[in-house]
Motif scaffolding. Structure first.
Motif, PDB file in Angstrom:
ATOM      1  N   SER A 154     -13.052 -25.296  14.181  1.00 35.23           N
ATOM      2  CA  SER A 154     -11.861 -25.604  13.381  1.00 35.23           C
ATOM      3  C   SER A 154     -12.245 -26.300  12.080  1.00 35.23           C
ATOM      4  N   GLU A 155     -13.261 -27.154  12.139  1.00 32.69           N
ATOM      5  CA  GLU A 155     -13.722 -27.811  10.911  1.00 32.69           C
ATOM      6  C   GLU A 155     -14.297 -26.795   9.935  1.00 32.69           C
ATOM      7  N   GLU A 156     -15.041 -25.818  10.441  1.00 29.21           N
ATOM      8  CA  GLU A 156     -15.587 -24.780   9.572  1.00 29.21           C
ATOM      9  C   GLU A 156     -14.469 -23.939   8.952  1.00 29.21           C
ATOM     10  N   ALA A 157     -13.446 -23.627   9.751  1.00 30.20           N
ATOM     11  CA  ALA A 157     -12.301 -22.881   9.224  1.00 30.20           C
ATOM     12  C   ALA A 157     -11.583 -23.714   8.159  1.00 30.20           C
ATOM     13  N   PHE A 158     -11.391 -24.979   8.429  1.00 28.03           N
ATOM     14  CA  PHE A 158     -10.747 -25.887   7.476  1.00 28.03           C
ATOM     15  C   PHE A 158     -11.509 -25.910   6.152  1.00 28.03           C
ATOM     16  N   GLN A 159     -12.828 -26.041   6.241  1.00 31.45           N
ATOM     17  CA  GLN A 159     -13.651 -26.093   5.023  1.00 31.45           C
ATOM     18  C   GLN A 159     -13.596 -24.774   4.255  1.00 31.45           C
ATOM     19  N   LEU A 160     -13.598 -23.662   4.959  1.00 35.21           N
ATOM     20  CA  LEU A 160     -13.494 -22.366   4.293  1.00 35.21           C
ATOM     21  C   LEU A 160     -12.161 -22.246   3.559  1.00 35.21           C
ATOM     22  N   ILE A 161     -11.097 -22.615   4.234  1.00 37.43           N
ATOM     23  CA  ILE A 161      -9.771 -22.514   3.621  1.00 37.43           C
ATOM     24  C   ILE A 161      -9.696 -23.417   2.389  1.00 37.43           C
ATOM     25  N   ARG A 162     -10.155 -24.638   2.538  1.00 34.50           N
ATOM     26  CA  ARG A 162     -10.088 -25.597   1.436  1.00 34.50           C
ATOM     27  C   ARG A 162     -10.920 -25.142   0.231  1.00 34.50           C
ATOM     28  N   ALA A 163     -12.094 -24.617   0.486  1.00 32.99           N
ATOM     29  CA  ALA A 163     -13.000 -24.259  -0.607  1.00 32.99           C
ATOM     30  C   ALA A 163     -12.739 -22.868  -1.184  1.00 32.99           C
ATOM     31  N   GLU A 164     -12.344 -21.928  -0.351  1.00 32.43           N
ATOM     32  CA  GLU A 164     -12.300 -20.530  -0.789  1.00 32.43           C
ATOM     33  C   GLU A 164     -10.894 -19.984  -1.046  1.00 32.43           C
ATOM     34  N   PHE A 165      -9.897 -20.412  -0.283  1.00 35.61           N
ATOM     35  CA  PHE A 165      -8.571 -19.803  -0.417  1.00 35.61           C
ATOM     36  C   PHE A 165      -7.956 -20.075  -1.782  1.00 35.61           C
ATOM     37  N   LYS A 174      -9.295 -19.636  -4.471  1.00 37.76           N
ATOM     38  CA  LYS A 174      -9.782 -18.568  -5.359  1.00 37.76           C
ATOM     39  C   LYS A 174      -8.970 -17.274  -5.226  1.00 37.76           C
ATOM     40  N   LEU A 175      -8.157 -17.183  -4.174  1.00 39.38           N
ATOM     41  CA  LEU A 175      -7.377 -15.960  -3.953  1.00 39.38           C
ATOM     42  C   LEU A 175      -6.401 -15.762  -5.101  1.00 39.38           C
ATOM     43  N   PRO A 176      -6.121 -14.536  -5.493  1.00 40.61           N
ATOM     44  CA  PRO A 176      -6.493 -13.257  -4.927  1.00 40.61           C
ATOM     45  C   PRO A 176      -7.854 -12.741  -5.397  1.00 40.61           C
ATOM     46  N   LYS A 177      -8.501 -13.463  -6.313  1.00 43.04           N
ATOM     47  CA  LYS A 177      -9.857 -13.042  -6.686  1.00 43.04           C
ATOM     48  C   LYS A 177     -10.732 -13.121  -5.449  1.00 43.04           C
ATOM     49  N   GLU A 178     -11.694 -12.283  -5.382  1.00 45.48           N
ATOM     50  CA  GLU A 178     -12.669 -12.261  -4.280  1.00 45.48           C
ATOM     51  C   GLU A 178     -12.001 -12.139  -2.908  1.00 45.48           C
ATOM     52  N   ARG A 179     -10.844 -11.485  -2.851  1.00 46.87           N
ATOM     53  CA  ARG A 179     -10.088 -11.413  -1.607  1.00 46.87           C
ATOM     54  C   ARG A 179     -10.879 -10.762  -0.479  1.00 46.87           C
ATOM     55  N   LEU A 180     -11.554  -9.664  -0.777  1.00 49.60           N
ATOM     56  CA  LEU A 180     -12.279  -8.972   0.306  1.00 49.60           C
ATOM     57  C   LEU A 180     -13.350  -9.865   0.919  1.00 49.60           C
ATOM     58  N   GLU A 181     -14.107 -10.555   0.081  1.00 49.22           N
ATOM     59  CA  GLU A 181     -15.163 -11.429   0.601  1.00 49.22           C
ATOM     60  C   GLU A 181     -14.571 -12.606   1.376  1.00 49.22           C
ATOM     61  N   ILE A 182     -13.509 -13.186   0.816  1.00 49.07           N
ATOM     62  CA  ILE A 182     -12.871 -14.339   1.476  1.00 49.07           C
ATOM     63  C   ILE A 182     -12.242 -13.912   2.792  1.00 49.07           C
ATOM     64  N   GLU A 183     -11.574 -12.762   2.774  1.00 48.30           N
ATOM     65  CA  GLU A 183     -10.949 -12.264   4.001  1.00 48.30           C
ATOM     66  C   GLU A 183     -12.005 -11.951   5.064  1.00 48.30           C
ATOM     67  N   THR A 184     -13.139 -11.413   4.651  1.00 45.55           N
ATOM     68  CA  THR A 184     -14.232 -11.140   5.597  1.00 45.55           C
ATOM     69  C   THR A 184     -14.749 -12.436   6.203  1.00 45.55           C
ATOM     70  N   ARG A 185     -14.977 -13.440   5.366  1.00 41.88           N
ATOM     71  CA  ARG A 185     -15.437 -14.739   5.888  1.00 41.88           C
ATOM     72  C   ARG A 185     -14.379 -15.366   6.789  1.00 41.88           C
ATOM     73  N   TRP A 186     -13.107 -15.223   6.419  1.00 48.49           N
ATOM     74  CA  TRP A 186     -12.038 -15.772   7.250  1.00 48.49           C
ATOM     75  C   TRP A 186     -12.007 -15.081   8.615  1.00 48.49           C
ATOM     76  N   ARG A 187     -12.151 -13.760   8.623  1.00 49.79           N
ATOM     77  CA  ARG A 187     -12.156 -13.051   9.917  1.00 49.79           C
ATOM     78  C   ARG A 187     -13.287 -13.553  10.800  1.00 49.79           C
ATOM     79  N   GLU A 188     -14.456 -13.818  10.214  1.00 49.05           N
ATOM     80  CA  GLU A 188     -15.577 -14.367  10.994  1.00 49.05           C
ATOM     81  C   GLU A 188     -15.237 -15.747  11.547  1.00 49.05           C
ATOM     82  N   ARG A 189     -14.669 -16.608  10.704  1.00 50.42           N
ATOM     83  CA  ARG A 189     -14.286 -17.960  11.139  1.00 50.42           C
ATOM     84  C   ARG A 189     -13.202 -17.881  12.207  1.00 50.42           C
TER      85      ARG A 189
END
Length: 175
Positions: A68-79, A81-96
């Motif tokens: 959950s901490e890793e998901a939190f950090q991903l959301i805080r740091a990467e989301f 940037k959306l909608p730019k880099e959406r495919l990469e962010i969405e891929t990382r989110w699916r992994e998390r």
């Protein structure tokens, strides 16, 4: 019969009686020792199983907390940037999200009732919140609203705090 023979018969009878009593007593004592040993072994197996289960529970709790901490950090740091880099962010989110779900499944398997419930709330807060952010973008929003991200992060943070408290109470007992 003479008195010598009688004395010998009495002595032999008494000796045989003593041997029989000794054998019976030994058999009884050995049976009690065996039962006591079996009870002790059963208690040790139960204690070993309880210790193993507690260890697995603690590992599951730690795994969900970390995921959950890793998901939190991903959301805080990467989301942001959306909608730019959406495919990469969405891929990382699916992994998390997948790691979060696996960790939640371990809590569901090994955890006690309260951490199970709180873990499910945590998993749902992350999953549903992220899905809502992506749904906003799919609905045509030009960018992610800061309020949506704050709501998502607060939801994960609050659910995570409740989960950790439930884990602490389960592992250490109430204050």
């Amino acid at each position: 019969m003479d008195s010598g023979t009688t004395t010998q018969l009495i002595t032999v009878g008494a000796t045989l009686g003593g041997v029989v009593l000794t054998l019976l007593t030994n058999t009884f004592v050995e049976a009690r020792k065996l039962k006591a040993t079996q009870r002790a072994e059963a208690q040790k197996r139960v204690a070993d199983h309880a210790a193993w289960l507690r260890d697995e529970r603690v590992k599951a709790y730690a795994s969900l907390s970390t995921a959950s901490e890793e998901a939190f950090q991903l959301i805080r740091a990467e989301f942001i940037k959306l909608p730019k880099e959406r495919l990469e962010i969405e891929t990382r989110w699916r992994e998390r999200r997948s790691e979060l779900r696996k960790a939640h499944n371990q809590v569901a398997l090994f955890g006690t009732e309260e951490p199970r419930q709180r873990g499910k709330e945590l998993w749902k807060a992350a999953r549903n919140g992220a899905n809502a952010v992506f749904a906003e973008l799919d609905a045509g929003a030009p960018k992610v609203r800061r309020e949506s991200l704050d709501e998502l992060l607060t939801g994960i943070s609050d659910a995570g705090d409740r989960f950790l408290e439930a884990c602490r109470v389960d592992v250490q007992g109430p204050h």
